[in-house]
Write a protein that holds these residues in place. Sequence first.
Motif, mmCIF file in Angstrom:
data_model
loop_
_atom_site.group_PDB
_atom_site.id
_atom_site.type_symbol
_atom_site.label_atom_id
_atom_site.label_comp_id
_atom_site.label_asym_id
_atom_site.label_seq_id
_atom_site.Cartn_x
_atom_site.Cartn_y
_atom_site.Cartn_z
ATOM 1 N N ARG A 8 -13.675 13.135 0.387
ATOM 2 C CA ARG A 8 -12.799 12.012 0.055
ATOM 3 C C ARG A 8 -12.543 11.116 1.263
ATOM 4 O O ARG A 8 -12.320 9.924 1.112
ATOM 5 N N THR A 9 -12.566 11.703 2.456
ATOM 6 C CA THR A 9 -12.297 10.890 3.637
ATOM 7 C C THR A 9 -13.411 9.864 3.869
ATOM 8 O O THR A 9 -13.144 8.791 4.400
ATOM 9 N N ARG A 10 -14.630 10.167 3.473
ATOM 10 C CA ARG A 10 -15.699 9.170 3.595
ATOM 11 C C ARG A 10 -15.419 7.988 2.675
ATOM 12 O O ARG A 10 -15.606 6.835 3.063
ATOM 13 N N ALA A 11 -14.958 8.257 1.460
ATOM 14 C CA ALA A 11 -14.605 7.181 0.528
ATOM 15 C C ALA A 11 -13.417 6.378 1.066
ATOM 16 O O ALA A 11 -13.400 5.144 0.969
ATOM 17 N N LEU A 12 -12.434 7.064 1.652
ATOM 18 C CA LEU A 12 -11.296 6.367 2.252
ATOM 19 C C LEU A 12 -11.757 5.458 3.386
ATOM 20 O O LEU A 12 -11.294 4.330 3.508
ATOM 21 N N PHE A 13 -12.646 5.963 4.214
ATOM 22 C CA PHE A 13 -13.141 5.167 5.329
ATOM 23 C C PHE A 13 -13.829 3.910 4.814
ATOM 24 O O PHE A 13 -13.607 2.808 5.324
ATOM 25 N N GLN A 14 -14.634 4.050 3.790
ATOM 26 C CA GLN A 14 -15.313 2.888 3.208
ATOM 27 C C GLN A 14 -14.296 1.896 2.643
ATOM 28 O O GLN A 14 -14.439 0.689 2.804
ATOM 29 N N GLN A 15 -13.279 2.417 2.006
ATOM 30 C CA GLN A 15 -12.252 1.557 1.417
ATOM 31 C C GLN A 15 -11.462 0.821 2.501
ATOM 32 O O GLN A 15 -11.244 -0.379 2.407
ATOM 33 N N TRP A 16 -11.037 1.519 3.527
ATOM 34 C CA TRP A 16 -10.184 0.930 4.557
ATOM 35 C C TRP A 16 -10.947 0.015 5.504
ATOM 36 O O TRP A 16 -10.385 -0.916 6.044
ATOM 37 N N TYR A 17 -12.199 0.333 5.753
ATOM 38 C CA TYR A 17 -12.958 -0.426 6.737
ATOM 39 C C TYR A 17 -14.104 -1.208 6.105
ATOM 40 O O TYR A 17 -15.138 -1.413 6.722
ATOM 41 N N GLY A 18 -13.922 -1.627 4.854
ATOM 42 C CA GLY A 18 -14.853 -2.531 4.199
ATOM 43 C C GLY A 18 -16.222 -1.979 3.937
ATOM 44 O O GLY A 18 -17.195 -2.726 3.923
ATOM 45 N N GLY A 19 -16.332 -0.648 3.739
ATOM 46 C CA GLY A 19 -17.615 -0.067 3.377
ATOM 47 C C GLY A 19 -18.583 0.060 4.537
ATOM 48 O O GLY A 19 -19.756 0.299 4.339
ATOM 49 N N ARG A 20 -18.102 -0.114 5.752
ATOM 50 C CA ARG A 20 -18.994 0.015 6.920
ATOM 51 C C ARG A 20 -19.145 1.488 7.276
ATOM 52 O O ARG A 20 -18.713 1.948 8.317
ATOM 53 N N GLU A 21 -19.789 2.227 6.398
ATOM 54 C CA GLU A 21 -20.000 3.671 6.573
ATOM 55 C C GLU A 21 -20.710 3.960 7.892
ATOM 56 O O GLU A 21 -20.489 4.987 8.507
ATOM 57 N N ARG A 22 -21.570 3.077 8.324
ATOM 58 C CA ARG A 22 -22.347 3.325 9.536
ATOM 59 C C ARG A 22 -21.453 3.486 10.755
ATOM 60 O O ARG A 22 -21.821 4.141 11.718
ATOM 61 N N SER A 23 -20.271 2.853 10.729
ATOM 62 C CA SER A 23 -19.365 2.988 11.854
ATOM 63 C C SER A 23 -18.412 4.161 11.690
ATOM 64 O O SER A 23 -17.554 4.388 12.517
ATOM 65 N N SER A 24 -18.575 4.899 10.602
ATOM 66 C CA SER A 24 -17.734 6.059 10.362
ATOM 67 C C SER A 24 -18.099 7.172 11.332
ATOM 68 O O SER A 24 -19.269 7.475 11.502
ATOM 69 N N PRO A 25 -17.128 7.798 11.971
ATOM 70 C CA PRO A 25 -17.429 8.894 12.874
ATOM 71 C C PRO A 25 -17.741 10.203 12.175
ATOM 72 O O PRO A 25 -18.042 11.190 12.806
ATOM 73 N N HIS A 26 -17.656 10.257 10.840
ATOM 74 C CA HIS A 26 -17.945 11.517 10.143
ATOM 75 C C HIS A 26 -18.908 11.320 9.003
ATOM 76 O O HIS A 26 -19.351 10.311 8.658
#
Length: 178
Positions: A160-178
Amino acid sequence: MRTLTRVEAVDRPYALAGRALLCGFYVNELLLRLLGREDPHDALLDDYQVALAALAAGEDLEPVLRRFELRLLDALGYGLALDVETATGRPVRATADYVFEPEQGLRAAIATDDPRLCCRGATLQALAADAAPADAERAREARALLRAMLAPHLGERPLRTRALFQQWYGGRERSSPH
């Protein structure tokens, strides 16, 4: 049904915000998904506190998460020696490429391997030495390696945290640290 009657704070609360907060959620989600109820892991509690303290102190997110993920896998008995090829026992060379295969471990990469799944020996050596990868490409490799190592144990349900990251940071999954 159980009733909680007493709680003691182990340490002060950690003030997390922004990406660090999401990383804290991610660490919690890993623990909830991978640990059994009432399954004590005292050493892992220490690693958890170190990770939260590092996130609160503003340390670089990537190395904090990679260290925690590796320690979690070790505590669960799924750790991997990152300094040798699994089948041959040959030492990992900094300039060579390697691939992680679930249930088999690390092996030298071959020409037909997908380059996105390859990890440079220098990246593996940095992780084994508990050091941060040298650059953004090595950090991406470390993140992909740990995702591959965790995937068989997390199952099909997405984090769920990956989905939250996409939601909060405009779907920039590539910049997600996890």
